[in-house]
Motif scaffolding. Sequence first.
Motif, PDB file in Angstrom:
ATOM      1  N   GLY A  29       0.779  -1.228   0.000  1.00  0.00           N
ATOM      2  CA  GLY A  29       0.000   0.000   0.000  1.00  0.00           C
ATOM      3  C   GLY A  29       0.809   1.275   0.000  1.00  0.00           C
ATOM      4  O   GLY A  29       0.286   2.338   0.351  1.00  0.00           O
ATOM      5  N   GLY A  30       2.066   1.233  -0.425  1.00  0.00           N
ATOM      6  CA  GLY A  30       2.873   2.444  -0.447  1.00  0.00           C
ATOM      7  C   GLY A  30       2.350   3.492  -1.408  1.00  0.00           C
ATOM      8  O   GLY A  30       2.419   4.694  -1.140  1.00  0.00           O
ATOM      9  N   PHE A  31       1.816   3.044  -2.541  1.00  0.00           N
ATOM     10  CA  PHE A  31       1.196   3.949  -3.505  1.00  0.00           C
ATOM     11  C   PHE A  31      -0.153   3.375  -3.879  1.00  0.00           C
ATOM     12  O   PHE A  31      -0.263   2.180  -4.201  1.00  0.00           O
ATOM     13  CB  PHE A  31       2.068   4.111  -4.750  1.00  0.00           C
ATOM     14  N   ALA A  32      -1.190   4.216  -3.837  1.00  0.00           N
ATOM     15  CA  ALA A  32      -2.539   3.740  -4.123  1.00  0.00           C
ATOM     16  C   ALA A  32      -3.286   4.785  -4.937  1.00  0.00           C
ATOM     17  O   ALA A  32      -3.125   5.991  -4.734  1.00  0.00           O
ATOM     18  CB  ALA A  32      -3.295   3.440  -2.831  1.00  0.00           C
ATOM     19  N   VAL A  33      -4.110   4.299  -5.856  1.00  0.00           N
ATOM     20  CA  VAL A  33      -4.978   5.149  -6.664  1.00  0.00           C
ATOM     21  C   VAL A  33      -6.408   4.650  -6.486  1.00  0.00           C
ATOM     22  O   VAL A  33      -6.675   3.448  -6.617  1.00  0.00           O
ATOM     23  CB  VAL A  33      -4.591   5.124  -8.152  1.00  0.00           C
ATOM     24  N   ARG A  34      -7.318   5.574  -6.181  1.00  0.00           N
ATOM     25  CA  ARG A  34      -8.728   5.218  -5.988  1.00  0.00           C
ATOM     26  C   ARG A  34      -9.585   6.035  -6.961  1.00  0.00           C
ATOM     27  O   ARG A  34      -9.498   7.261  -6.995  1.00  0.00           O
ATOM     28  CB  ARG A  34      -9.164   5.508  -4.553  1.00  0.00           C
ATOM     29  N   LEU A  35     -10.408   5.349  -7.725  1.00  0.00           N
ATOM     30  CA  LEU A  35     -11.372   5.984  -8.621  1.00  0.00           C
ATOM     31  C   LEU A  35     -12.766   5.613  -8.135  1.00  0.00           C
ATOM     32  O   LEU A  35     -13.084   4.426  -8.018  1.00  0.00           O
ATOM     33  CB  LEU A  35     -11.162   5.522 -10.058  1.00  0.00           C
ATOM     34  N   SER A  36     -13.591   6.629  -7.846  1.00  0.00           N
ATOM     35  CA  SER A  36     -14.906   6.383  -7.256  1.00  0.00           C
ATOM     36  C   SER A  36     -15.996   7.070  -8.064  1.00  0.00           C
ATOM     37  O   SER A  36     -15.803   8.176  -8.589  1.00  0.00           O
ATOM     38  CB  SER A  36     -14.959   6.913  -5.815  1.00  0.00           C
ATOM     39  N   TYR A  37     -17.150   6.396  -8.137  1.00  0.00           N
ATOM     40  CA  TYR A  37     -18.350   7.004  -8.703  1.00  0.00           C
ATOM     41  C   TYR A  37     -19.474   6.864  -7.697  1.00  0.00           C
ATOM     42  O   TYR A  37     -19.668   5.792  -7.097  1.00  0.00           O
ATOM     43  CB  TYR A  37     -18.761   6.342 -10.015  1.00  0.00           C
ATOM     44  N   ASN A  38     -20.231   7.953  -7.495  1.00  0.00           N
ATOM     45  CA  ASN A  38     -21.345   7.952  -6.554  1.00  0.00           C
ATOM     46  C   ASN A  38     -22.559   8.594  -7.213  1.00  0.00           C
ATOM     47  O   ASN A  38     -22.452   9.652  -7.843  1.00  0.00           O
ATOM     48  CB  ASN A  38     -20.968   8.722  -5.279  1.00  0.00           C
ATOM     49  N   PHE A  39     -23.701   7.925  -7.069  1.00  0.00           N
ATOM     50  CA  PHE A  39     -24.967   8.480  -7.562  1.00  0.00           C
ATOM     51  C   PHE A  39     -25.851   8.752  -6.361  1.00  0.00           C
ATOM     52  O   PHE A  39     -26.173   7.832  -5.592  1.00  0.00           O
ATOM     53  CB  PHE A  39     -25.659   7.506  -8.511  1.00  0.00           C
ATOM     54  N   GLY A  40     -26.245  10.020  -6.177  1.00  0.00           N
ATOM     55  CA  GLY A  40     -27.015  10.413  -5.009  1.00  0.00           C
ATOM     56  C   GLY A  40     -28.403  10.913  -5.376  1.00  0.00           C
ATOM     57  O   GLY A  40     -28.589  11.594  -6.397  1.00  0.00           O
ATOM     58  N   LEU A  41     -29.369  10.573  -4.543  1.00  0.00           N
ATOM     59  CA  LEU A  41     -30.752  11.028  -4.686  1.00  0.00           C
ATOM     60  C   LEU A  41     -31.145  11.782  -3.430  1.00  0.00           C
ATOM     61  O   LEU A  41     -30.911  11.307  -2.314  1.00  0.00           O
ATOM     62  CB  LEU A  41     -31.692   9.834  -4.884  1.00  0.00           C
ATOM     63  N   ASP A  42     -31.728  12.971  -3.598  1.00  0.00           N
ATOM     64  CA  ASP A  42     -32.244  13.762  -2.484  1.00  0.00           C
ATOM     65  C   ASP A  42     -33.696  14.085  -2.815  1.00  0.00           C
ATOM     66  O   ASP A  42     -33.972  14.775  -3.807  1.00  0.00           O
ATOM     67  CB  ASP A  42     -31.417  15.039  -2.315  1.00  0.00           C
ATOM     68  N   PHE A  43     -34.642  13.579  -1.971  1.00  0.00           N
ATOM     69  CA  PHE A  43     -36.058  13.654  -2.324  1.00  0.00           C
ATOM     70  C   PHE A  43     -36.885  14.026  -1.105  1.00  0.00           C
ATOM     71  O   PHE A  43     -36.764  13.415  -0.042  1.00  0.00           O
ATOM     72  CB  PHE A  43     -36.522  12.289  -2.864  1.00  0.00           C
ATOM     73  N   PHE A  44     -37.743  15.043  -1.260  1.00  0.00           N
ATOM     74  CA  PHE A  44     -38.681  15.453  -0.220  1.00  0.00           C
ATOM     75  C   PHE A  44     -40.034  14.814  -0.501  1.00  0.00           C
ATOM     76  O   PHE A  44     -40.526  14.854  -1.638  1.00  0.00           O
ATOM     77  CB  PHE A  44     -38.832  16.970  -0.183  1.00  0.00           C
ATOM     78  N   GLU A  45     -40.664  14.256   0.539  1.00  0.00           N
ATOM     79  CA  GLU A  45     -41.923  13.562   0.346  1.00  0.00           C
ATOM     80  C   GLU A  45     -43.089  14.519   0.139  1.00  0.00           C
ATOM     81  O   GLU A  45     -44.018  14.225  -0.615  1.00  0.00           O
ATOM     82  CB  GLU A  45     -42.196  12.626   1.521  1.00  0.00           C
ATOM     83  N   ASP A  46     -43.089  15.667   0.813  1.00  0.00           N
ATOM     84  CA  ASP A  46     -44.197  16.611   0.710  1.00  0.00           C
ATOM     85  C   ASP A  46     -44.117  17.389  -0.606  1.00  0.00           C
ATOM     86  O   ASP A  46     -43.049  17.861  -0.996  1.00  0.00           O
ATOM     87  CB  ASP A  46     -44.184  17.583   1.888  1.00  0.00           C
ATOM     88  N   ALA A  47     -45.257  17.539  -1.271  1.00  0.00           N
ATOM     89  CA  ALA A  47     -45.283  18.199  -2.582  1.00  0.00           C
ATOM     90  C   ALA A  47     -44.779  19.636  -2.509  1.00  0.00           C
ATOM     91  O   ALA A  47     -44.228  20.155  -3.486  1.00  0.00           O
ATOM     92  CB  ALA A  47     -46.704  18.171  -3.154  1.00  0.00           C
ATOM     93  N   ARG A  48     -44.934  20.305  -1.343  1.00  0.00           N
ATOM     94  CA  ARG A  48     -44.534  21.710  -1.241  1.00  0.00           C
ATOM     95  C   ARG A  48     -43.027  21.900  -1.245  1.00  0.00           C
ATOM     96  O   ARG A  48     -42.539  23.004  -1.461  1.00  0.00           O
ATOM     97  CB  ARG A  48     -45.145  22.316   0.027  1.00  0.00           C
ATOM     98  N   PHE A  49     -42.265  20.848  -1.006  1.00  0.00           N
ATOM     99  CA  PHE A  49     -40.811  20.975  -0.972  1.00  0.00           C
ATOM    100  C   PHE A  49     -40.129  20.252  -2.133  1.00  0.00           C
ATOM    101  O   PHE A  49     -38.898  20.203  -2.195  1.00  0.00           O
ATOM    102  CB  PHE A  49     -40.267  20.421   0.347  1.00  0.00           C
TER     103      PHE A  49
END
Length: 321
Positions: free
Chosen positions: A61-81
């Motif tokens: 682990g002296g040298f490490a490369v990390r490639l990440s992908y993230n898909f996020g959802l942010d949802f309000f249940e009430d219609a007003r928001f």
Amino acid sequence: RNVEINGGLRLTILPERPFNVTIYNEFQRSVRPFTENFGGATPARIGNQAGLDLVAQTDGGGFAVRLSYNFGLDFFEDARFQFGNSFTHRVTLQETFRFLPSTAFVHDTTFEYQDYMSAGSTAAPTLLSDNARIRTRIGLNGSLTESISLLGMVGYAAGFYGASPAVVGYRQDFDSIVAQAELRWQIVEGTRFSIGYDRDFYSSFIGNYYSRDRGYVNFQATIGGSFMLGIDADVAFMDFGAVVSPGGTIIDTTNGVREDIRVGAGVFGEYRITDWLGVNASARYQGGFTNFLDSAAVTGSFIDPAQFNKFEVFGGVRVFY
């Protein structure tokens, strides 16, 4: 209907090999009321984060490369928001070079694209725009002595909010230096103290974004091998983008821009009854103080209270397996 839930799954394939893959999903339903209740509107909010991490590293682990992908959802249940509902795509590339047993150079670059489902909607109290955000940082994380360690990161970040109408004299996009510095002191075995500062910018329902300069301190101690105590405090200065209506007019006609000061403090305690069972409790205060004045707040049509004091108390049981 007011039940919160938080759960996640994580699978790592070939964790000890030079190349490994992690797949994860984290789901949360939170119910945190706003200061105004908006005629009984449900403050329930659903968030989900699904992602993939690819790691390639040398033996040891002296040298490490990390490639990440993230898909996020942010949802309000009430219609007003639901004008605030969005998807976010995030791609991160991180390289770590360890040149001492516990010291490493770190570089990371993150690109995010946020897609509001109702971007530019006239039903929203403030303008929200689809946006692209990028930040890149480089720094050092490691030990200075046997008991003192340091984290230092510095870089550049920018945010582009293409759908925002041009409002003369008010900033729509963001670009600035971002940084983090933290000094950690291992006082004795099981007792730690840290002090730090960070500067970054974040997505916001008010003004599309805010930048934050924050200082913080943390203390954690294990007493008698069965009781853990944690104390933390922070103070932050927040500078928002121009707060405008969907039509492009400035909402706050008194100050023009919104600037907040946030202060917070918390305490956490846990008692280990046995090796596998513990009970805990925590209490937290956060205060928001601002120069923001919104005329729409008089009629109750604005979702964000300008100033607030918030108190939270939690109790829980933890099982170790």
